[in-house]
Design a protein around this motif. Structure first.
Motif, mmCIF file in Angstrom:
data_model
loop_
_atom_site.group_PDB
_atom_site.id
_atom_site.type_symbol
_atom_site.label_atom_id
_atom_site.label_comp_id
_atom_site.label_asym_id
_atom_site.label_seq_id
_atom_site.Cartn_x
_atom_site.Cartn_y
_atom_site.Cartn_z
ATOM 1 N N ALA A 14 0.849 -1.185 0.000
ATOM 2 C CA ALA A 14 0.000 0.000 0.000
ATOM 3 C C ALA A 14 0.883 1.232 0.000
ATOM 4 C CB ALA A 14 -0.923 0.005 1.222
ATOM 5 N N GLN A 15 0.402 2.272 -0.639
ATOM 6 C CA GLN A 15 1.116 3.547 -0.654
ATOM 7 C C GLN A 15 0.138 4.623 -0.215
ATOM 8 O OE1 GLN A 15 3.501 4.339 -4.094
ATOM 9 N NE2 GLN A 15 3.550 6.539 -3.753
ATOM 10 N N LEU A 16 0.477 5.323 0.872
ATOM 11 C CA LEU A 16 -0.414 6.329 1.432
ATOM 12 C C LEU A 16 0.080 7.723 1.081
ATOM 13 C CD1 LEU A 16 -0.955 4.821 5.015
ATOM 14 C CD2 LEU A 16 -2.078 4.212 2.852
ATOM 15 N N GLU A 17 -0.806 8.498 0.504
ATOM 16 C CA GLU A 17 -0.478 9.875 0.126
ATOM 17 C C GLU A 17 -0.796 10.797 1.290
ATOM 18 O OE1 GLU A 17 -1.977 13.207 -3.128
ATOM 19 O OE2 GLU A 17 -2.223 11.065 -3.549
ATOM 20 N N ALA A 18 0.094 11.729 1.571
ATOM 21 C CA ALA A 18 -0.072 12.626 2.707
ATOM 22 C C ALA A 18 -1.390 13.384 2.629
ATOM 23 C CB ALA A 18 1.095 13.612 2.774
ATOM 24 N N GLY A 19 -2.057 13.484 3.779
ATOM 25 C CA GLY A 19 -3.260 14.289 3.881
ATOM 26 C C GLY A 19 -4.553 13.595 3.528
ATOM 27 N N LYS A 20 -4.499 12.305 3.210
ATOM 28 C CA LYS A 20 -5.715 11.583 2.825
ATOM 29 C C LYS A 20 -6.135 10.594 3.923
ATOM 30 C CE LYS A 20 -5.559 11.902 -2.208
ATOM 31 N NZ LYS A 20 -5.677 11.154 -3.490
ATOM 32 N N ILE A 21 -7.396 10.181 3.849
ATOM 33 C CA ILE A 21 -7.936 9.191 4.781
ATOM 34 C C ILE A 21 -8.150 7.885 4.026
ATOM 35 C CG2 ILE A 21 -9.805 8.601 6.365
ATOM 36 C CD1 ILE A 21 -10.346 11.546 6.743
ATOM 37 N N TYR A 22 -7.521 6.828 4.517
ATOM 38 C CA TYR A 22 -7.598 5.509 3.891
ATOM 39 C C TYR A 22 -8.337 4.539 4.796
ATOM 40 C CZ TYR A 22 -4.011 7.261 0.700
ATOM 41 O OH TYR A 22 -3.319 7.989 -0.241
ATOM 42 N N GLY A 23 -9.043 3.614 4.175
ATOM 43 C CA GLY A 23 -9.723 2.567 4.915
ATOM 44 C C GLY A 23 -9.059 1.222 4.674
ATOM 45 N N LEU A 24 -9.045 0.389 5.712
ATOM 46 C CA LEU A 24 -8.553 -0.985 5.607
ATOM 47 C C LEU A 24 -9.649 -1.870 6.182
ATOM 48 C CD1 LEU A 24 -6.206 -2.883 4.878
ATOM 49 C CD2 LEU A 24 -5.298 -2.517 7.182
ATOM 50 N N ILE A 25 -10.350 -2.589 5.318
ATOM 51 C CA ILE A 25 -11.496 -3.366 5.766
ATOM 52 C C ILE A 25 -11.320 -4.836 5.416
ATOM 53 C CG2 ILE A 25 -13.001 -1.359 5.532
ATOM 54 C CD1 ILE A 25 -14.210 -2.651 3.045
ATOM 55 N N GLY A 26 -12.136 -5.665 6.046
ATOM 56 C CA GLY A 26 -12.098 -7.097 5.820
ATOM 57 C C GLY A 26 -12.738 -7.817 6.986
ATOM 58 N N THR A 27 -12.973 -9.104 6.814
ATOM 59 C CA THR A 27 -13.594 -9.900 7.871
ATOM 60 C C THR A 27 -12.625 -10.085 9.033
ATOM 61 O OG1 THR A 27 -12.824 -11.913 6.766
ATOM 62 C CG2 THR A 27 -15.047 -11.157 6.245
ATOM 63 N N ASN A 28 -13.142 -10.539 10.163
ATOM 64 C CA ASN A 28 -12.283 -10.863 11.301
ATOM 65 C C ASN A 28 -11.254 -11.910 10.889
ATOM 66 O OD1 ASN A 28 -13.570 -9.138 13.118
ATOM 67 N ND2 ASN A 28 -15.097 -10.674 13.669
ATOM 68 N N GLY A 29 -10.001 -11.677 11.260
ATOM 69 C CA GLY A 29 -8.940 -12.616 10.903
ATOM 70 C C GLY A 29 -8.340 -12.377 9.536
ATOM 71 N N ALA A 30 -8.741 -11.287 8.865
ATOM 72 C CA ALA A 30 -8.224 -11.019 7.517
ATOM 73 C C ALA A 30 -6.785 -10.533 7.534
ATOM 74 C CB ALA A 30 -9.112 -9.993 6.807
ATOM 75 N N GLY A 31 -6.303 -10.032 8.705
ATOM 76 C CA GLY A 31 -4.922 -9.557 8.808
ATOM 77 C C GLY A 31 -4.805 -8.056 8.993
ATOM 78 N N LYS A 32 -5.930 -7.372 9.175
ATOM 79 C CA LYS A 32 -5.921 -5.908 9.250
ATOM 80 C C LYS A 32 -5.117 -5.395 10.448
ATOM 81 C CE LYS A 32 -10.365 -5.659 9.711
ATOM 82 N NZ LYS A 32 -10.565 -7.113 9.890
ATOM 83 N N THR A 33 -5.416 -5.918 11.639
ATOM 84 C CA THR A 33 -4.716 -5.450 12.838
ATOM 85 C C THR A 33 -3.242 -5.841 12.797
ATOM 86 O OG1 THR A 33 -6.720 -5.450 14.190
ATOM 87 C CG2 THR A 33 -4.628 -5.596 15.364
ATOM 88 N N THR A 34 -2.935 -6.969 12.173
ATOM 89 C CA THR A 34 -1.531 -7.352 12.013
ATOM 90 C C THR A 34 -0.786 -6.304 11.194
ATOM 91 O OG1 THR A 34 -2.084 -9.713 12.136
ATOM 92 C CG2 THR A 34 0.052 -9.144 11.191
ATOM 93 N N VAL A 35 -1.419 -5.776 10.156
ATOM 94 C CA VAL A 35 -0.807 -4.714 9.356
ATOM 95 C C VAL A 35 -0.539 -3.484 10.230
ATOM 96 C CG1 VAL A 35 -1.210 -3.057 7.492
ATOM 97 C CG2 VAL A 35 -1.768 -5.470 7.155
ATOM 98 N N ILE A 36 -1.515 -3.093 11.042
ATOM 99 C CA ILE A 36 -1.340 -1.945 11.933
ATOM 100 C C ILE A 36 -0.224 -2.206 12.937
ATOM 101 C CG2 ILE A 36 -2.432 -0.552 13.732
ATOM 102 C CD1 ILE A 36 -3.488 0.087 10.993
ATOM 103 N N ASN A 37 -0.169 -3.428 13.454
ATOM 104 C CA ASN A 37 0.886 -3.777 14.416
ATOM 105 C C ASN A 37 2.271 -3.701 13.786
ATOM 106 O OD1 ASN A 37 -0.853 -4.213 16.573
ATOM 107 N ND2 ASN A 37 -1.061 -6.407 16.180
ATOM 108 N N ILE A 38 2.368 -4.050 12.514
ATOM 109 C CA ILE A 38 3.648 -3.959 11.805
ATOM 110 C C ILE A 38 4.026 -2.494 11.586
ATOM 111 C CG2 ILE A 38 4.791 -4.396 9.592
ATOM 112 C CD1 ILE A 38 3.151 -7.016 9.430
ATOM 113 N N LEU A 39 3.069 -1.697 11.131
ATOM 114 C CA LEU A 39 3.352 -0.287 10.847
ATOM 115 C C LEU A 39 3.752 0.485 12.101
ATOM 116 C CD1 LEU A 39 0.454 0.601 8.354
ATOM 117 C CD2 LEU A 39 2.848 0.131 7.808
#
Length: 244
Positions: A14-39
């Motif tokens: 993923a590439q995030l552009e400054a000043g924007k709001i991005y969503g990360l969605i998916g079912t439980n267990g999809a890996g979303k919180t793991t991504v946040i934990n890595i970042l």
């Protein structure tokens, strides 16, 4: 990111552009919180690289990452429940304190000056979040929705550049969710923030996010503008179940 052979996240990009709001969605267990934990440095990725403002920050500890401007909330509130609202936010402000341990031990003029500045800054964040009347209240005494506001006030006091919000609308009623959406839009504008948001409330996601990544079984299955995600057949089948 692998855990004893289990791939929690794979081929994520993923590439995030400054000043924007991005969503990360998916079912439980999809890996979303793991991504946040890595970042945020809670986890070190098994492979891959994280670059922030041109710097490779892969594997750096959370305290160093937060000082660079990447801060986060958690699914479950992590407040200092026995401290006041103001004391909680001062702790966030102290993440960027410019004085050392000796200053704090002997209360040098620099310490006294900077502590007043941080306290004033904390009060400003409390006012921004609309909870200034509760400044002297114990954090645990606040209703759930106001505790969420307090959590965001605390991380705003840390001078973030990239704000990672992990299910900020969880447990909120529709009115609180609508107010949260307006509040996030306001702080993005007022503080010039980039925001990555994990959320299950699709009204919040669709009304707030300018670009959305959809995860399933550890990888991105779709990405695009809200209108594109809303009508994507694979997203509807894998996550939404219906158009919204």
């Amino acid at each position: 990111m692998s855990f004893k052979g289990l791939q929690a996240v794979k081929n994520f990009s993923a590439q995030l552009e400054a000043g924007k709001i991005y969503g990360l969605i998916g079912t439980n267990g999809a890996g979303k919180t793991t991504v946040i934990n890595i970042l945020s440095g809670v986890l070190t990725p098994t492979s891959g690289k994280i670059t922030f403002q041109g710097e490779d920050i892969t594997g750096q500890p959370p305290d160093k990452i937060s000082k660079k401007g990447i801060v986060r909330t958690y699914q479950n509130l992590r407040l200092f429940n026995k401290m006041t609202v103001l004391e909680n936010v001062i702790i966030g402000a102290q993440m960027q304190k410019p004085y050392g341990m000796l200053d704090s031990v002997i209360h040098t003029p620099k310490y006294t000056r900077e502590e007043k500045r941080l306290r004033d800054k904390a009060m400003q964040m409390i006012e921004v979040m609309g909870i200034s009347e509760y400044a002297d209240a114990v954090a645990s005494s606040l209703p759930y929705g106001l505790q969420r506001r307090l959590e965001i006030a605390r991380i705003l006091a840390a001078d973030p550049k990239l704000l990672l919000l992990d299910e900020p609308a969880a447990g909120m009623n529709p009115q609180e969710s609508m107010e949260l959406t307006e509040m996030i839009q306001g702080i993005r504008k007022d503080f010039d923030l980039t925001i990555l948001l994990i959320e299950h409330d699709m009204k919040v996601v669709m009304n707030l996010c300018e670009y959305i990544y959809v995860m399933a079984t550890g990888e991105v299955i779709a990405q695009g503008l809200p209108a594109e995600i809303r009508s994507d057949p694979e997203v509807i089948r894998a996550y939404l179940g219906r158009a919204v």
